[in-house]
Motif scaffolding. Structure first.
Motif, short mmCIF file in Angstrom:
data_model
loop_
_atom_site.label_atom_id
_atom_site.label_comp_id
_atom_site.label_asym_id
_atom_site.label_seq_id
_atom_site.Cartn_x
_atom_site.Cartn_y
_atom_site.Cartn_z
N SER A 1 0.83 -1.19 0.00
CA SER A 1 0.00 0.00 0.00
C SER A 1 0.87 1.25 0.00
CB SER A 1 -0.93 -0.02 1.21
OG SER A 1 -0.18 -0.03 2.41
N SER A 2 0.26 2.41 0.11
CA SER A 2 1.02 3.65 0.06
C SER A 2 2.00 3.81 1.21
CB SER A 2 0.06 4.84 0.04
OG SER A 2 -0.76 4.83 1.21
N ASP A 3 1.69 3.21 2.37
CA ASP A 3 2.63 3.28 3.50
C ASP A 3 3.47 2.00 3.61
OD1 ASP A 3 0.73 1.50 4.33
OD2 ASP A 3 0.44 2.39 6.31
N PHE A 4 3.45 1.17 2.53
CA PHE A 4 4.24 -0.05 2.40
C PHE A 4 3.79 -1.15 3.36
CE2 PHE A 4 7.06 3.52 1.28
CZ PHE A 4 7.12 3.28 -0.09
N SER A 5 2.53 -1.07 3.83
CA SER A 5 1.92 -2.21 4.51
C SER A 5 1.62 -3.27 3.47
CB SER A 5 0.63 -1.79 5.23
OG SER A 5 0.91 -0.86 6.26
N LEU A 6 1.52 -4.52 3.91
CA LEU A 6 1.30 -5.63 2.99
C LEU A 6 -0.20 -5.87 2.82
CD1 LEU A 6 2.65 -7.88 1.29
CD2 LEU A 6 2.36 -9.36 3.29
N GLN A 7 -0.63 -5.93 1.58
CA GLN A 7 -2.03 -6.21 1.27
C GLN A 7 -2.09 -7.50 0.47
OE1 GLN A 7 -4.84 -3.05 0.08
NE2 GLN A 7 -5.20 -4.24 -1.78
N ILE A 8 -2.91 -8.45 0.94
CA ILE A 8 -3.08 -9.74 0.27
C ILE A 8 -4.53 -9.83 -0.21
CG2 ILE A 8 -2.84 -12.23 0.49
CD1 ILE A 8 -1.13 -11.73 2.98
N SER A 9 -4.69 -9.94 -1.50
CA SER A 9 -6.04 -10.01 -2.05
C SER A 9 -6.01 -10.65 -3.44
CB SER A 9 -6.65 -8.61 -2.15
OG SER A 9 -7.95 -8.66 -2.67
N PRO A 10 -6.73 -11.75 -3.64
CA PRO A 10 -7.53 -12.45 -2.63
C PRO A 10 -6.66 -13.36 -1.77
CG PRO A 10 -7.75 -13.55 -4.75
CD PRO A 10 -6.89 -12.34 -4.99
N VAL A 11 -7.12 -13.57 -0.54
CA VAL A 11 -6.40 -14.44 0.38
C VAL A 11 -6.61 -15.89 -0.06
CG1 VAL A 11 -6.23 -15.21 2.77
CG2 VAL A 11 -6.63 -12.79 2.26
N GLN A 12 -5.50 -16.66 -0.09
CA GLN A 12 -5.55 -18.08 -0.45
C GLN A 12 -5.23 -18.95 0.76
OE1 GLN A 12 -3.82 -18.65 -4.64
NE2 GLN A 12 -2.90 -16.70 -3.97
N ASP A 13 -5.47 -20.22 0.58
CA ASP A 13 -5.34 -21.14 1.72
C ASP A 13 -3.94 -21.14 2.30
OD1 ASP A 13 -6.62 -23.40 3.30
OD2 ASP A 13 -4.88 -24.42 2.44
N PHE A 14 -2.89 -21.08 1.48
CA PHE A 14 -1.52 -21.15 1.99
C PHE A 14 -1.04 -19.82 2.58
CE2 PHE A 14 -1.43 -20.71 -2.67
CZ PHE A 14 -0.92 -19.43 -2.79
N ASP A 15 -1.90 -18.78 2.52
CA ASP A 15 -1.50 -17.50 3.11
C ASP A 15 -1.66 -17.47 4.62
OD1 ASP A 15 -0.79 -16.28 0.70
OD2 ASP A 15 -2.88 -15.77 0.25
N PHE A 16 -2.36 -18.44 5.18
CA PHE A 16 -2.56 -18.47 6.64
C PHE A 16 -1.31 -19.04 7.30
CE2 PHE A 16 -6.80 -18.41 4.82
CZ PHE A 16 -7.40 -17.41 5.56
N ASP A 17 -0.35 -18.16 7.51
CA ASP A 17 0.97 -18.54 7.99
C ASP A 17 1.55 -17.35 8.76
OD1 ASP A 17 3.36 -19.83 8.41
OD2 ASP A 17 3.62 -20.45 6.32
N VAL A 18 2.79 -17.52 9.18
CA VAL A 18 3.50 -16.44 9.85
C VAL A 18 4.13 -15.54 8.79
CG1 VAL A 18 5.40 -15.86 11.41
CG2 VAL A 18 3.95 -17.83 11.89
#
Length: 474
Positions: free
Chosen positions: A84-101
């Motif tokens: 994003s504009s402040d360099f936060s991470l945006q995940i879209s669309p979320v997938q099954d393997f994204d549920f991690d650390v």
């Protein structure tokens, strides 16, 4: 002994590391935002680095930003990630393997700042299509984490339905039509919130108001030739879902205004790979069937005439119940008195009607090119027409000053020809002459009858003493 202490120490460090994870909730297919810690490095500083990793190690670099090359993605990245504009991470669309650390490393000069995140699931089990009156349960499953969560349900924004929020991970209610739509499960935790959605499909037929159309004394002046009678599913539900719900068939039927005890079958629904309306036996040949490719169940291209006045019933038959929708069709017609030709001086009556008395909220308005003010009445009388009355007469049907439909009548006033008046005069003279002859004959016959009566009467006379007959001296 020493080995046990080492294991305990590693376990404690692991648990502490787990506790430092920033908890983030998201739904598969939704959007997750992992907020960068802007307190350590301002995004206005141009010489800092940001690296985002997935997993506990530092080998799976997903996306990064550096002053030289800008924003770049790592190799073999499957995650739909962006900054994003402040360099936060945006995940879209979320997938099954994204549920991690997830791990965020920030570098500026010789300083390094690290923060870890853990993505947890919010899951809503799919629900089948339901009908009004059915019982429905919705459940919002939230993965257990170190954060305290509060679950709130937000119903669809439909009119005539309660918009009150419902609390609890699982709710149950009796379905009504306005429950159809997107339900939102809102999860509040650690000062943030996550939203998950599910769609509730309510199988029902949409309601429709009266359909207004018109005919006139000549079909060429009618504003429409055919009319579509609406009927559709309230929700956008595929036919495959309806078949699984137990769809058996459907029908269109008609109750005419002239005979409310009469019910005519028009169309029947054929269910299968191809869904279509089929014309029923003994139906008017002007009624046509058609294939259905969407949720539109309407009766198409019904020829307009006064005979189509009445109620049309659309129905879908399921194993558990039958859904019905009724549409009233009103046909405005305009007509005039007299024969095929109208001459000057004749009286003409105009009629504009729906075939029954108008409802209190309906009115008619007559419009004539040569007329100034006309009464708002279905019946209009012109005692003596002139050539100025020739032209189009329009009858408008209105509700709350809004025009619903209109019918047009062409009125052609002709001047009476001279030969007609001559025939009238001659005919009148002949009739008078005949009457005089008849009267004369009657008088003469009466006179003769009186004279004959008088002649037939017997006459009597008084005589003196009889005189002698023969010759004699005096």
């Amino acid at each position: 002994m020493m080995f046990s202490w080492i294991l305990i120490s590693l376990l404690v460090r692991f648990l502490k590391a787990q506790e430092k994870h920033v908890v983030v909730y998201a739904q598969i297919g939704g959007t997750a935002i992992l907020p960068r810690d802007v307190s350590v490095i301002s995004d206005k500083e141009s010489s800092f680095y940001v690296n985002w990793y997935i997993g506990n190690d530092q080998t799976n670099l997903v996306i990064y930003k550096n002053p030289q090359s800008g924003i770049q993605k790592g190799k073999d990245v499957k995650t739909h990630a962006s900054l994003s504009s402040d360099f936060s991470l945006q995940i879209s669309p979320v997938q099954d393997f994204d549920f991690d650390v997830w791990r965020c490393e920030q570098h500026v000069l010789t300083n390094k700042f690290v923060k870890t995140y853990k993505l947890y699931r919010v899951t809503i089990p799919a629900v089948p299509a339901v009908m009004p009156g059915d019982s429905l349960s919705l459940e919002c499953k939230v993965d257990t984490s170190s954060a305290k969560t509060l679950v709130t349900w937000i119903p669809p924004e439909n009119s005539n339905c309660s918009q009150n929020e419902l609390y609890g991970s699982k709710i149950s209610f009796e379905v009504v039509k306005c429950h159809s739509g997107v339900w939102t499960c809102k999860v509040n935790y650690d000062g943030r919130e996550a939203k998950a959605t599910t769609t509730v499909s309510v199988i029902d037929l949409s309601l429709s108001g009266p359909i207004y159309t018109s005919v006139s004394s000549s079909s060429s002046s009618s504003p429409s030739y055919t009319v579509n009678i609406p009927c559709s599913l309230f929700s956008n539900i595929p036919w495959s879902v309806l078949n699984k719900t137990g769809l058996r068939g459907g029908s269109w039927s008609f109750t005419p205004l002239s005979d409310r005890n009469k019910h005519l079958s028009l169309l029947s629904l054929s269910v299968g790979p191809v869904v279509r309306w089929d014309v029923t036996k003994d139906t008017d040949s002007k009624v046509k069937g058609r294939e259905l490719k969407d949720q539109d169940l309407s009766f198409h291209n019904l020829p307009v005439s006064e005979n189509i006045r009445g109620q049309y019933n659309c129905s879908l038959d399921f194993k558990s119940k039958t859904l019905r929708s009724t549409v009233k069709v009103e046909v405005l017609s305009v007509s005039r008195s007299g024969g095929s030709q109208v001459y000057e001086g004749q009286s003409v009556n105009l009629t504009c009607t729906l075939g029954h008395p108008l409802d209190p909220d309906l009115e008619v308005k007559w419009i004539c090119r040569s007329c100034s003010t006309l009464p708002s009445s279905p019946f209009l009388s012109i005692p003596k027409v002139t050539r100025e009355h020739s032209g189009q007469w329009t009858c408008e049907l209105r509700k709350n000053k809004n025009r619903l439909t209109y019918a047009v009548l062409s009125l052609n006033i002709e001047k009476a020809p001279v030969d007609i008046w001559l025939c009238v005069a001659i005919s009148s003279g002949v009739v008078v002459f005949i009457l005089l002859i008849v009267i004369a004959i009657i008088v003469i016959r009466r006179h003769r009858q009186v004279m004959m009566y008088r002649r037939r009467k017997t006459r009597f006379c008084c005589c003196k003493a009889p005189q002698p007959q023969g010759f004699y001296k005096t």
